[in-house]
Structure formats: C-alpha cells, structure tokens
Design an enzyme around this catalytic site. Sequence first.
Site, PDB file in Angstrom:
ATOM      1  N   CYS A  89       0.833  -1.205   0.000  1.00 34.29           N
ATOM      2  CA  CYS A  89       0.000   0.000   0.000  1.00 34.29           C
ATOM      3  C   CYS A  89       0.868   1.256   0.000  1.00 34.29           C
ATOM      4  O   CYS A  89       0.492   2.277  -0.576  1.00 34.29           O
ATOM      5  CB  CYS A  89      -0.967  -0.001   1.173  1.00 34.29           C
ATOM      6  N   HIS A 334      -1.828   1.903   7.566  1.00 30.82           N
ATOM      7  CA  HIS A 334      -2.171   1.711   6.163  1.00 30.82           C
ATOM      8  C   HIS A 334      -1.974   3.033   5.429  1.00 30.82           C
ATOM      9  O   HIS A 334      -2.254   4.104   5.969  1.00 30.82           O
ATOM     10  CB  HIS A 334      -3.626   1.245   6.034  1.00 30.82           C
TER      11      HIS A 334
END
Length: 530
Positions: A89, A334
């Site tokens: 990510c 994230h």
Amino acid sequence: MEDDSLYLGGEWQFNHFSKLTSSRPDAAFAEIQRTSLPEKSPLSCETRVDLCDDLAPVARQLAPREKLPLSSRRPAAVGAGLQNMGNTCYVNASLQCLTYTPPLANYMLSREHSQTCHRHKGCMLCTMQAHITRALHNPGHVIQPSQALAAGFHRGKQEDAHEFLMFTVDAMKKACLPGHKQVDHHSKDTTLIHQIFGGYWRSQIKCLHCHGISDTFDPYLDIALDIQAAQSVQQALEQLVKPEELNGENAYHCGVCLQRAPASKTLTLHTSAKVLILVLKRFSDVTGNKIAKNVQYPECLDMQPYMSQQNTGPLVYVLYAVLVHAGWSCHNGHYFSYVKAQEGQWYKMDDAEVTAASITSVLSQQAYVLFYIQKSEWERHSESVSRGREPRALGAEDTDRRATQGELKRDHPCLQAPELDEHLVERATQESTLDHWKFLQEQNKTKPEFNVRKVEGTLPPDVLVIHQSKYKCGMKNHHPEQQSSLLNLSSSTPTHQESMNTGTLASLRGRARRSKGKNKHSKRALLVCQ
C-alpha cells in the site's frame, strides 16, 4: 564586472569579485562571504525558477536541460486503481501521487525519454513511463504495478511511504544523468527531476561584530516540516525560516573578521520548485511513534513569505495530492492517497479502490506528505487539456473502481500475481538493496541503541505475509479485509532477472530532510573583499 567563469581541475571559480579564495572541488553548494551588508545581495535571483546570477555561469556550462512538454498530454479523468501485491500500500499511495504530478506525467506521456534512452535495462524513467501510461490510459480498471518499481526496496513487509517516494525520485534523477560514474553536483541539479521538484535553500549568516555576511546555497527536492509545536503548515514554515541567534558556545566563527562572534542565521527558500513536496515529520526517529495530531493545510498556499526575496508579489501553490498514513506508529497502519485529476475532481486512491472525494474530506486528513504545484503551472496544464480531446468522463459506475473481470474483492486479498507485460516492463538485475541504501543513509548519523524497524517475529522460510495489517488490533475491528494471508514464495518472489538495477543510491535523508541548523554537504568558500 565580467560575466564569465573558469573551470580548473574540478573547481569552479567566479571572476565577479576582486579577491577570491580557492574553492574546494566536488562542492554541493557555494558559500560567499562579504565584508558588509549591501543594499541588494549580488546573489539575488532575477526569477525564482532559475539559479542565482552568480551561479548561472555554472549552469550554462553544463549539458542542455531536458525540456518539459509545453502542452498537456494527460487525460482529464482519473485513471486506474493499483492492485496490492502484499504489503505494498505504501508503494501504491506514492505511485499515485507521482502519476498525478502534471509536469512529470506530461513528460512521461510524451515518450521523449524512452526515444533517446541508451540504457538497455534498469532505467527508472522508462519503468515509470510505462506505469504512468498504463495507469492514465486505463480508467475504470485495476492494474498491477511493475515489480521493477520497488525492486531493491520492497522486502515483503510494509515500509515508509516517504522513503520509497524519495527512493524513486532519486532513481529517476540518476536515470537522467550520463552513464559514466563521475558526475558533478551541478549536473545533477539540471536534470528533469530537479526542474520539477528541485529548488535551493539560502542559509545566510550575518556576523554581528563586523556585519559580514555568509550565504550558503543548498539544493532540495523536498521540505521536511517539524509539526510538534505547529498547528498548521504555515506555522511550521514560519518556524523553519525564523532567524536563529548564534552566541556563547554556539558562536559563529566569522571568515571575514576571523574570530568567534555572535551572529544571526536565517534559512529561506532562494529558488522555488515547480512542485513542492512537503513532508510532515510525524514519526519519531528513535521510537517510531507517530504524532497523531491534526495539522491544518490549505488548498492554496502562498510561499512568498518564506522566500529570500520579498516584495515580488504572491507565489501561490495549489494542492493536488495528499499522502495519508492511518495508524499509530511507523510499525503499523495503512497508506492511501488523495489526488486531483486534471478535470478538477478529487479522488481517494486506496489500492484497487478509486472513489470520488470532496475537498472537505481531502483537507481533513492526518496528512503525511503534501504535494503542491505552482498555480500558474496547474492552470497552464488545465488549459491545454480543455483545448484538447478529453476521454470520457468518470461515470457513476466507475466511482468505486474494482476490476470487472477477475474482480479484486478486499475480502480475498490473496491473489496470484499475473505475468507482467513484457512490452511495458524491463527486466533487469538487482544491484542495490534496501539494506545497502539505508546503510548509506545512516553511515553519517548517530544510530539509536536499538533498531526500531526490527522484525518482531520470524516466519517459516517458505511463506510470505501478504498485506499484513499494520493496525494490529485496531485494524481487525475496522479493516478485517486487510488481515494477513500467506502465499507461496515460489509464485510471488521476483526472480533475480526481474529485479531492477537502481545503482548505488546516495544518502537521501541528509539531503532531502534538511535540518535548519546543519550543513550536510561539503562547501566551497569564496571570500570577497569590497
């Protein structure tokens, strides 16, 4: 005054003043000392984009700069989402921000570099050209980023998005340079990448005893902002350029009066970049803990108050991308990003998902990296798009971008990686690893007593964690679809031939994250007596 320069044995000497001291070779920037404070500095810039007048002869002696396209080739609508290949990510979020950087995207879409590139393999510019072209020309789809983009950096676990961003920018800058090993610093400052992201700091020290002035110019590609005592980006910038008093044990050794004396030190932006990368220092270098506070950042930012030259009118930048970290430390969380398409609409780019977003949502994030572009540059590219043929507008069916064929559902993150398109991705060999790159970064820096990025657990040698949650317990409650999965290494690990040769990378932290009170490059001094 003569407007010429001499190049002698690796040294640049300027014939602008009556008396000069010998300059040291291989300098990254120049230091000029004067005996009195003039009404106007002889190093003042005519324009913000070019080097100052006294450094201009150096730039004119170099090879011609790569020219940026004058018209926009970028589609107006948003492009593709990016498949998460397992803890990538941070790669996807960084790539999306670069993809929607107008000057870079337009240059890549022009294919000017690939038509003249002499590298047979391992060229980051060619690899980025293939990626940006695919991403922007495949709206409504999800594409797999090339493994070559993160070769030498990705090790199967989450890394810092800003480190990867500057790793990529530095690799692209190296790809602009000639193939020979010995390239002077001034040549690096004329590359395409420096034209887009680069500028110069001006560190000015004024001796309070003899009023002599020392000006030091240092190149930058990004600007790191301390946010501990700042509530907004503007406050952080004000703290950065606030004058610093040098006295007592920290007194300045003046090169003019040749004694230690109290002095005033001021750091300002001498030249402005077309694109500003502002990094909010959210993570502790020792513990890795995150400063999880809201720092306000505007949609339009006037950088004129932080420039060396004042009274030249506003210098307005507009926000076009935001890289966000969700989590509590550098060890978990994230990454995703927000980007502004050429049509003016904002989109949230969260791996494979691309959703429309409002400016209110964009400005309310705990941003990690902010991307600003000069307003005049943005308007020029926008006008070019409005005059050209635009691709179809983003429809409601495309708002949530998931693959229609072989749909990428987040409750099934374990996916077999398809083969890369050979006509888009170069196969190369790996020479520089992440460990080697970080070693080069840290060799001149005092290291902490423990490794904050140490892997806490050990996995069997035949498995690989795919997109392991960095939220630990918190992610299980809010993002159950991002929990760990296992994939056999034989099907996911890139081969030696598929890795990319990025070359030996120079230290980025000492250059990209410039500290206010330190000079991290070798200097050459020019002593001027007036």
